[in-house]
Design an enzyme around this catalytic site. Structure first.
Site, PDB file in Angstrom:
ATOM      1  N   ASP A   1       3.713  18.940 -14.226  1.00  0.00           N
ATOM      2  CA  ASP A   1       3.385  18.291 -12.966  1.00  0.00           C
ATOM      3  C   ASP A   1       2.121  17.252 -13.284  1.00  0.00           C
ATOM      4  O   ASP A   1       1.263  17.349 -12.853  1.00  0.00           O
ATOM      5  CB  ASP A   1       3.235  18.991 -11.669  1.00  0.00           C
ATOM      6  CG  ASP A   1       2.988  18.241 -10.349  1.00  0.00           C
ATOM      7  OD1 ASP A   1       3.000  17.023 -10.599  1.00  0.00           O
ATOM      8  OD2 ASP A   1       2.612  18.958  -9.450  1.00  0.00           O
TER       9      ASP A   1
ATOM     10  N   SER B   1       4.788  30.109 -10.732  1.00  0.00           N
ATOM     11  CA  SER B   1       3.976  29.268 -10.403  1.00  0.00           C
ATOM     12  C   SER B   1       2.656  29.588 -11.385  1.00  0.00           C
ATOM     13  O   SER B   1       2.682  30.896 -11.985  1.00  0.00           O
ATOM     14  CB  SER B   1       3.375  28.965  -9.313  1.00  0.00           C
ATOM     15  OG  SER B   1       2.606  30.124  -8.584  1.00  0.00           O
TER      16      SER B   1
ATOM     17  N   ASP C   1       6.861  26.863 -13.094  1.00  0.00           N
ATOM     18  CA  ASP C   1       6.707  25.991 -11.808  1.00  0.00           C
ATOM     19  C   ASP C   1       5.264  25.202 -11.857  1.00  0.00           C
ATOM     20  O   ASP C   1       4.265  25.860 -12.024  1.00  0.00           O
ATOM     21  CB  ASP C   1       6.810  26.673 -10.651  1.00  0.00           C
ATOM     22  CG  ASP C   1       7.245  25.754  -9.315  1.00  0.00           C
ATOM     23  OD1 ASP C   1       7.553  24.530  -9.374  1.00  0.00           O
ATOM     24  OD2 ASP C   1       7.147  26.127  -8.319  1.00  0.00           O
TER      25      ASP C   1
ATOM     26  N   ASP D   1      11.080  28.810  -2.063  1.00  0.00           N
ATOM     27  CA  ASP D   1       9.932  29.934  -2.174  1.00  0.00           C
ATOM     28  C   ASP D   1       9.629  30.581  -0.899  1.00  0.00           C
ATOM     29  O   ASP D   1      10.036  31.557  -0.378  1.00  0.00           O
ATOM     30  CB  ASP D   1       8.574  29.369  -2.843  1.00  0.00           C
ATOM     31  CG  ASP D   1       7.810  30.668  -3.143  1.00  0.00           C
ATOM     32  OD1 ASP D   1       8.074  31.869  -2.636  1.00  0.00           O
ATOM     33  OD2 ASP D   1       6.778  30.325  -3.537  1.00  0.00           O
TER      34      ASP D   1
ATOM     35  N   SER E   1      11.921  22.999  -0.721  1.00  0.00           N
ATOM     36  CA  SER E   1      13.261  22.726  -0.151  1.00  0.00           C
ATOM     37  C   SER E   1      13.786  24.028   0.635  1.00  0.00           C
ATOM     38  O   SER E   1      14.645  24.400   0.944  1.00  0.00           O
ATOM     39  CB  SER E   1      14.537  22.359  -1.090  1.00  0.00           C
ATOM     40  OG  SER E   1      14.035  21.219  -1.394  1.00  0.00           O
ATOM     41  N   SER E   2      12.865  24.811   1.012  1.00  0.00           N
ATOM     42  CA  SER E   2      13.167  25.999   2.020  1.00  0.00           C
ATOM     43  C   SER E   2      13.703  25.481   3.316  1.00  0.00           C
ATOM     44  O   SER E   2      13.040  24.300   3.703  1.00  0.00           O
ATOM     45  CB  SER E   2      11.869  26.884   2.159  1.00  0.00           C
ATOM     46  OG  SER E   2      11.754  27.785   1.048  1.00  0.00           O
TER      47      SER E   2
ATOM     48  N   ASN F   1      14.086  23.983  -5.496  1.00  0.00           N
ATOM     49  CA  ASN F   1      13.184  25.001  -5.288  1.00  0.00           C
ATOM     50  C   ASN F   1      12.992  25.493  -3.969  1.00  0.00           C
ATOM     51  O   ASN F   1      12.899  24.942  -2.877  1.00  0.00           O
ATOM     52  CB  ASN F   1      11.744  24.243  -5.870  1.00  0.00           C
ATOM     53  CG  ASN F   1      11.664  23.879  -6.987  1.00  0.00           C
ATOM     54  OD1 ASN F   1      12.782  23.905  -7.909  1.00  0.00           O
ATOM     55  ND2 ASN F   1      10.400  23.564  -7.526  1.00  0.00           N
TER      56      ASN F   1
HETATM   57  P1  13P Z   1       9.268  25.757  -0.313  1.00  0.00           P
HETATM   58  O1  13P Z   1       7.789  26.001  -0.053  1.00  0.00           O
HETATM   59  O2  13P Z   1       9.627  24.828   0.617  1.00  0.00           O
HETATM   60  O3  13P Z   1      10.065  27.078  -0.626  1.00  0.00           O
HETATM   61  O4  13P Z   1       9.094  25.149  -1.906  1.00  0.00           O
HETATM   62  C1  13P Z   1       8.774  25.824  -2.929  1.00  0.00           C
HETATM   63  C2  13P Z   1       8.650  24.767  -4.262  1.00  0.00           C
HETATM   64  O5  13P Z   1       8.941  23.594  -4.171  1.00  0.00           O
HETATM   65  C3  13P Z   1       8.011  25.535  -5.235  1.00  0.00           C
HETATM   66  O6  13P Z   1       7.891  24.526  -6.559  1.00  0.00           O
END
Ligand code: 13P
Length: 350
Positions: free
Chosen positions: A105, A50, A83, A268, A225-226, A266
């Protein structure tokens, strides 16, 4: 091997019917954790940074670490991705460093907080696509707005505030020529996504499936998507953390997405939780320790375990050796000739 085009990774994933995890990094141990997992599971991988990560680590440190990862792992295709780029200049500077993929974005204005208009989004994304494709670099765009805030980027609020309109997604893909499209289906960045296991009222997999039907050749991206698994929350809390109960995106929903055009996922937060839990455990059990290696090693191992599990669940495991990476210069020629033009109206021609 040199860093590879994210477009090629995603095209191969589409052929193989699997998804590729895109894992965020800020430092050496996180990069090493991803490479340990990729090597162990024989996975192609997307590493992403990022703007916050680039500032934290300083661009050159972070990029040289990725180059080291590529050199040390010649059998693993690695794409390096910006990102949530917030403007043309951010994407341009990532490309200048050698990133092989950027996300523009444009769903938010350059402040990274205020939702932009559709036309503003199309305009800035198109500009980045023109610049990036000339250099063989992949572009991800976003239509609709994710919930939450990550690294200071995000509109905040709920993931349901700006769900993607499928008709707009089609128009956006056509007018911008993005290689991959992030859509908003109710997810948010960070640990606090849902206050119970999500169902279709809050996690709009029906919208995703509809968009895939309308854009069958476009690589879809799931942000936020965590899965925020309970066992990772528990370790943090067991050793002095104070996380409130929360739910993420269940892996089976991601797998449903993968069966419906999702190629980049994604992640993180899960890795952050794994690292924090492991460090807290060492601090709690061995307060006498003060050598950073005593807690960074278990932290790295805990992250590698989560990443390897996701690689297996997303289906990318075992696919590292399936194809020969194409040089970025050749990818640029493919865009110039139109052979790699990703616009949906040309999909039949490819
Ligand atoms: P999470 O916070 O769900 O891991 O998402 C990370 C993300 O989308 C980074 O762009």
């Amino acid at each position: 091997m040199p860093l590879v085009s994210m477009r090629q990774l995603l095209d191969e994933a589409a052929k193989g019917g699997y998804g590729v995890g895109a894992f965020n990094v800020n430092d050496m141990e996180q990069i090493q954790a991803i490479m340990i997992a990729a090597k162990q599971t024989k996975s192609p991988v997307i590493v992403q940074a990022s703007r916050g990560a680039r500032a934290f680590a300083e661009d050159l440190y972070l990029f040289r670490l990725i180059e080291a990862a590529a050199e040390l792992n010649p059998d693993i295709p690695i794409a390096m991705h910006q990102d949530h780029g917030n403007g043309f200049e951010t994407c341009k500077s990532a490309i200048a460093l050698g990133y092989t993929s950027v996300m523009m974005d444009g769903s938010l204005k350059e402040d990274g907080k205020t939702p932009s208009s559709f036309e503003e989004n199309v305009e800035v994304t198109r500009r980045v696509v023109d610049y990036a494709h000339e250099r063989g670099v992949t572009v991800e765009g976003e239509i609709g707005v994710l919930g939450g805030v990550e690294d200071g980027h995000g509109a905040g609020g709920s993931g349901l505030d700006h769900i993607t309109d499928p008709d707009q997604a089609v128009e956006f893909a056509e007018r911008t020529g993005v290689d991959a499209l992030a859509i908003a289906i109710g997810t948010s960045h960070g640990a606090y996504k849902f206050n119970k296991k999500p169902d279709g009222s809050v996690l709009k997999m029906d919208v995703l499936i509809k968009i895939h039907k309308m854009l069958p050749k476009t690589h879809l991206v799931m942000h936020g998507s965590s899965s925020v698994p309970k066992d990772l929350q528990d370790i943090v809390n067991q050793y002095g953390g104070k996380l409130n109960p929360t739910w993420g995106v269940p892996v089976e929903e991601i797998q449903l997405g993968i069966r419906n055009g999702v190629r980049k996922i994604n992640v993180d937060t899960d890795n952050r939780l794994a690292i924090t839990g492991a460090i807290r455990k060492v601090f709690a059990e061995h307060p006498e320790k003060f050598d950073p290696r005593d807690y960074m090693k278990p932290a790295r191992e805990a992250m590698a375990k989560v990443v390897a599990q996701r690689m297996t669940e997303f289906g990318q495991a075992g696919h590292a050796g399936d194809y020969k990476p194409i040089a970025i210069e050749e990818i640029a020629k493919g865009y110039a000739s139109g052979a790699l033009d990703p616009r949906p109206s040309l999909a039949g021609a490819r």
